[in-house]
Design a protein around this motif. Structure first.
Motif, mmCIF file in Angstrom:
data_model
loop_
_atom_site.group_PDB
_atom_site.id
_atom_site.type_symbol
_atom_site.label_atom_id
_atom_site.label_comp_id
_atom_site.label_asym_id
_atom_site.label_seq_id
_atom_site.Cartn_x
_atom_site.Cartn_y
_atom_site.Cartn_z
ATOM 1 N N PRO A 197 0.806 -1.227 0.000
ATOM 2 C CA PRO A 197 0.000 0.000 0.000
ATOM 3 C C PRO A 197 0.836 1.273 0.000
ATOM 4 O O PRO A 197 0.318 2.349 -0.284
ATOM 5 C CB PRO A 197 -0.823 -0.122 1.292
ATOM 6 N N PHE A 198 2.137 1.148 0.301
ATOM 7 C CA PHE A 198 3.030 2.305 0.325
ATOM 8 C C PHE A 198 3.951 2.233 -0.888
ATOM 9 O O PHE A 198 4.972 1.556 -0.870
ATOM 10 C CB PHE A 198 3.824 2.329 1.632
ATOM 11 N N LYS A 199 3.582 2.931 -1.938
ATOM 12 C CA LYS A 199 4.274 2.792 -3.220
ATOM 13 C C LYS A 199 5.385 3.825 -3.426
ATOM 14 O O LYS A 199 6.354 3.557 -4.113
ATOM 15 C CB LYS A 199 3.252 2.889 -4.361
ATOM 16 N N ARG A 280 7.355 0.820 4.950
ATOM 17 C CA ARG A 280 7.257 0.327 3.568
ATOM 18 C C ARG A 280 7.994 -1.014 3.431
ATOM 19 O O ARG A 280 7.489 -1.948 2.797
ATOM 20 C CB ARG A 280 7.842 1.367 2.620
ATOM 21 N N ASP A 281 9.164 -1.127 4.030
ATOM 22 C CA ASP A 281 9.927 -2.383 3.985
ATOM 23 C C ASP A 281 9.179 -3.498 4.718
ATOM 24 O O ASP A 281 9.214 -4.662 4.295
ATOM 25 C CB ASP A 281 11.310 -2.191 4.614
#
Length: 300
Positions: A197-199, A280-281
């Motif tokens: 979801p975090f592009k 994000r990772d």
């Protein structure tokens, strides 16, 4: 909601309108809370030494429940003191339980059962969809969420009218996997995170999720008699920022059964921009792990 305030006052209950700014409208600067910055009104009632927030404009919400968009910082009581009321996403605890069981393989299709108690916010969206359309349209979208051909049977949504509780989604299904020498099965089925979801590579603003959430997925599969397990995903456990998040992927084979327990938990809903890369990772790991498949080979 103003009518609700008037009715509760008429009943002798101390009630006030609460002004707030929804998420799409932005934050209200608390040192200068200008009325033009607010765009939504709910009711706040003092009941039995407690305080309850109410939204009568959304008929499918349970008592004391609010839409996710309302959890956006500080609301203000319309009174002489303009008392602040905290409506933070970090105060909203959402839990989700899913159980899937796969049984016999017949004619290239595996039969299975699915049960899920979604979060309250997901349940609210299901209630809206079923009310606006019908249960059939909801289950058609469910079938499309799976990879490959899937047919549903005995579909049911329990507790639709118990607005204070999450619903229970239940159905039986048959999933086409074929009769080849090698079968690939993703144990997460349609519940896996298909993308992060975090592009963006970086972020300058806080990350704001709808709520603090805890998702638990249980999977049990009976290995078909004609096949043997050739490859199984490896178990994995990852913590995010010590105790702020948890990802568990625990899988094992016991005799003719494969069992999986997958859990994703975040202990807070708002993250600073400095946390973005690690967050994000963390979801990158989840996406990659949940994409792994069970490999079955036909016995010789």
């Amino acid at each position: 909601n103003m009518l609700l305030v008037a009715m509760l006052r008429k009943a002798g209950i101390s009630t006030y309108p609460l002004l707030l700014s929804t998420r799409d409208n932005g934050y209200v600067f608390q040192d200068y809370p200008l009325y033009t910055h607010f765009n939504y009104v709910i009711a706040g009632a003092y009941l039995n030494d407690g305080f309850v927030t109410l939204d009568a404009s959304q008929p499918l919400l349970g008592f004391g429940k609010l839409p996710a968009a309302c959890y956006n910082g500080i609301a203000r009581e319309v009174s002489e003191l303009a008392t602040p009321v905290v409506l933070a996403a970090d105060s909203l605890k959402e839990q989700k339980f899913t159980s899937v069981m796969l049984s016999k393989l017949e004619n290239g299709a595996i039969a299975g059962t699915f049960q899920q108690r979604p979060t309250y916010l997901e349940s609210y969206n299901i209630r809206r969809q079923v009310t606006e359309e019908n249960p059939d349209s909801y289950f058609k979208k469910v079938a499309k969420s799976y990879t490959g051909t899937l047919s549903l049977e005995q579909e049911d949504i329990e507790d639709l009218k118990k607005l204070e509780s999450p619903v229970m989604v239940k159905y039986n299904f048959k999933m086409e996997v074929g009769n080849g020498d090698v079968l690939y099965i993703n144990p997460l089925l349609g519940e896996a995170y298909k993308s992060n979801p975090f592009k963006s590579m970086e972020r300058k603003f806080p990350v704001e999720m709808n709520a603090v959430f805890d998702e638990l997925y249980s999977f049990n599969m009976e290995v078909p008699e004609e096949y043997t397990v050739d490859e199984l995903p490896k178990p994995a456990i990852a913590n995010y920022n010590a105790n702020e998040g948890l990802f568990q992927y625990l899988i094992q084979q016991q005799g003719s059964h494969i069992q999986l327990r997958c859990r994703i938990k975040l202990a807070k809903a708002t993250f600073d921009p400095s946390d973005y890369t690690s967050l994000r990772d963390f979801f990158d790991l989840i996406v990659k792990k949940e994409s792994e498949q069970i490999v079955l080979k036909r016995k010789k």
